[in-house]
Design an enzyme around this catalytic site. Structure first.
Site, mmCIF file in Angstrom:
data_model
loop_
_atom_site.group_PDB
_atom_site.id
_atom_site.type_symbol
_atom_site.label_atom_id
_atom_site.label_comp_id
_atom_site.label_asym_id
_atom_site.label_seq_id
_atom_site.Cartn_x
_atom_site.Cartn_y
_atom_site.Cartn_z
ATOM 1 N N HIS A 158 0.826 -1.216 0.000
ATOM 2 C CA HIS A 158 0.000 0.000 0.000
ATOM 3 C C HIS A 158 0.859 1.265 0.000
ATOM 4 C CE1 HIS A 158 -0.349 0.060 4.706
ATOM 5 N NE2 HIS A 158 0.456 1.039 4.351
ATOM 6 N N GLU A 175 -5.157 0.406 0.239
ATOM 7 C CA GLU A 175 -4.902 -1.024 0.436
ATOM 8 C C GLU A 175 -5.070 -1.773 -0.887
ATOM 9 O OE1 GLU A 175 -3.521 -1.773 3.022
ATOM 10 O OE2 GLU A 175 -4.620 -1.366 4.880
HETATM 11 C C1 GLP Z 1 1.243 3.481 7.211
HETATM 12 C C2 GLP Z 1 1.080 4.734 6.394
HETATM 13 C C3 GLP Z 1 1.781 4.625 5.070
HETATM 14 C C4 GLP Z 1 3.191 4.108 5.267
HETATM 15 C C5 GLP Z 1 3.144 2.758 5.876
HETATM 16 C C6 GLP Z 1 4.518 2.120 6.079
HETATM 17 O O1 GLP Z 1 0.341 2.483 6.912
HETATM 18 N N1 GLP Z 1 -0.287 5.087 6.158
HETATM 19 O O2 GLP Z 1 1.799 5.897 4.447
HETATM 20 O O3 GLP Z 1 3.863 4.060 4.054
HETATM 21 O O4 GLP Z 1 2.525 2.903 7.147
HETATM 22 O O5 GLP Z 1 4.929 2.314 7.385
HETATM 23 P P1 GLP Z 1 6.353 2.006 7.970
HETATM 24 O O6 GLP Z 1 7.265 2.989 7.379
HETATM 25 O O7 GLP Z 1 6.156 2.175 9.441
HETATM 26 O O8 GLP Z 1 6.670 0.609 7.593
#
Ligand code: GLP
Length: 259
Positions: free
Chosen positions: A138, A143
């Site tokens: 995503h 999603e």
């Molecule tokens: C969340 C955000 C996304 C982000 C993703 C990845 O779901 N809505 O924008 O890219 O987390 O997060 P992380 O960087 O903590 O793996």
């Protein structure tokens, strides 16, 4: 897609910060698209540090974040409003009112999503969009099976996404079930995008995004359609890419780190 592979996460973050710095140097009044998530934390810290050093000013810029949880107000410490305030907005020089996120506490989240999309359009669109990457492919909270043409709207979060983000919510507290997120069409309309992904946990999503077919089951694959998309990876996130010849291996301080 320009794919830049850096030896480690720190070098990938520095390269992403270089791109933000270059975007603001070209266009000090840029409309920035900002993102949250663990991957963005060190990037926000790097941007704040460069601001402290006098290298980077947000004084004329504006920003729109990708997303916010439905049901969390701006004062809720688990909201993306609070995250952005703590990690970036309180540490740099955005003008008052120049930063915006969807209002997760809006009485009608669907109306808020439409208003948010309209506000982006009224600002002239996004010049430079930062993105992280979910383990399921995503971007924002789009999603798998999200429409490739979608605009800002309310989305139901996948169980795997809520599980991945549970660490930000404390023991026994689950993340909300819904979010307001920019759509894939909104993201595609940004004039330039930069996706940062680090760590082995993202390697499969990176492979599917870069080398897999364009498909709604991998929302980030929509970036294959973007004329100016840069993907910045560390070696771990790049570890499942097969077509090594096509990518730029970047050595910090040298190499083809084209900005
Ligand atoms: C969340 C955000 C996304 C982000 C993703 C990845 O779901 N809505 O924008 O890219 O987390 O997060 P992380 O960087 O903590 O793996």
């Amino acid at each position: 897609m320009k794919v830049l592979i850096l030896p480690d996460a720190a070098a990938a973050v520095a390269t992403a910060a270089d791109h933000v710095e270059a975007a603001l140097a070209r266009l000090p009044a840029a409309v920035l698209g900002l993102a949250t998530g663990g991957t963005m934390e060190p990037l926000h810290a790097a941007l704040a540090a460069r601001h402290r050093e006098g290298r980077l000013s947000f004084a004329r810029a504006r920003s729109f974040n990708l997303d916010e949880y439905v049901g969390l107000g701006a004062d809720d410490p688990r909201s993306y409003h609070a995250t952005m305030r703590d990690q970036l907005f309180s540490l740099v020089d955005f003008a008052p009112g120049a930063t915006r996120l969807p209002d997760g506490a809006a009485p009608d989240p669907h109306a808020e999503a439409l208003a948010y999309e309209a506000a982006i359009a009224a600002a002239g669109g996004i010049d430079f969009q930062l993105l992280g990457l979910g383990r399921n492919g995503h971007i924002g909270f789009n999603e798998p099976t999200s429409s490739l043409g979608s605009r800002t709207r309310v989305k139901t979060l996948a169980a795997s996404t809520r599980e991945a983000n549970a660490r930000f919510f404390g023991q026994g507290k689950a993340p909300p079930t819904h979010a307001i997120t920019m759509g894939l069409g909104t993201i595609l309309a940004a004039r330039e995008v930069l996706l940062l992904a680090t760590g082995e946990a993202k390697a499969e999503a990176v492979r599917a995004m870069v080398e897999g077919p364009l498909a709604a089951v991998v929302p980030a694959s929509v970036l294959q359609l973007h004329p100016r998309a840069t993907v910045v990876l560390d070696a771990a996130a790049a570890s499942r890419l097969a077509l090594g010849d096509y990518y730029h291996l970047v050595h910090p301080g040298g190499g083809p780190a084209a900005v």
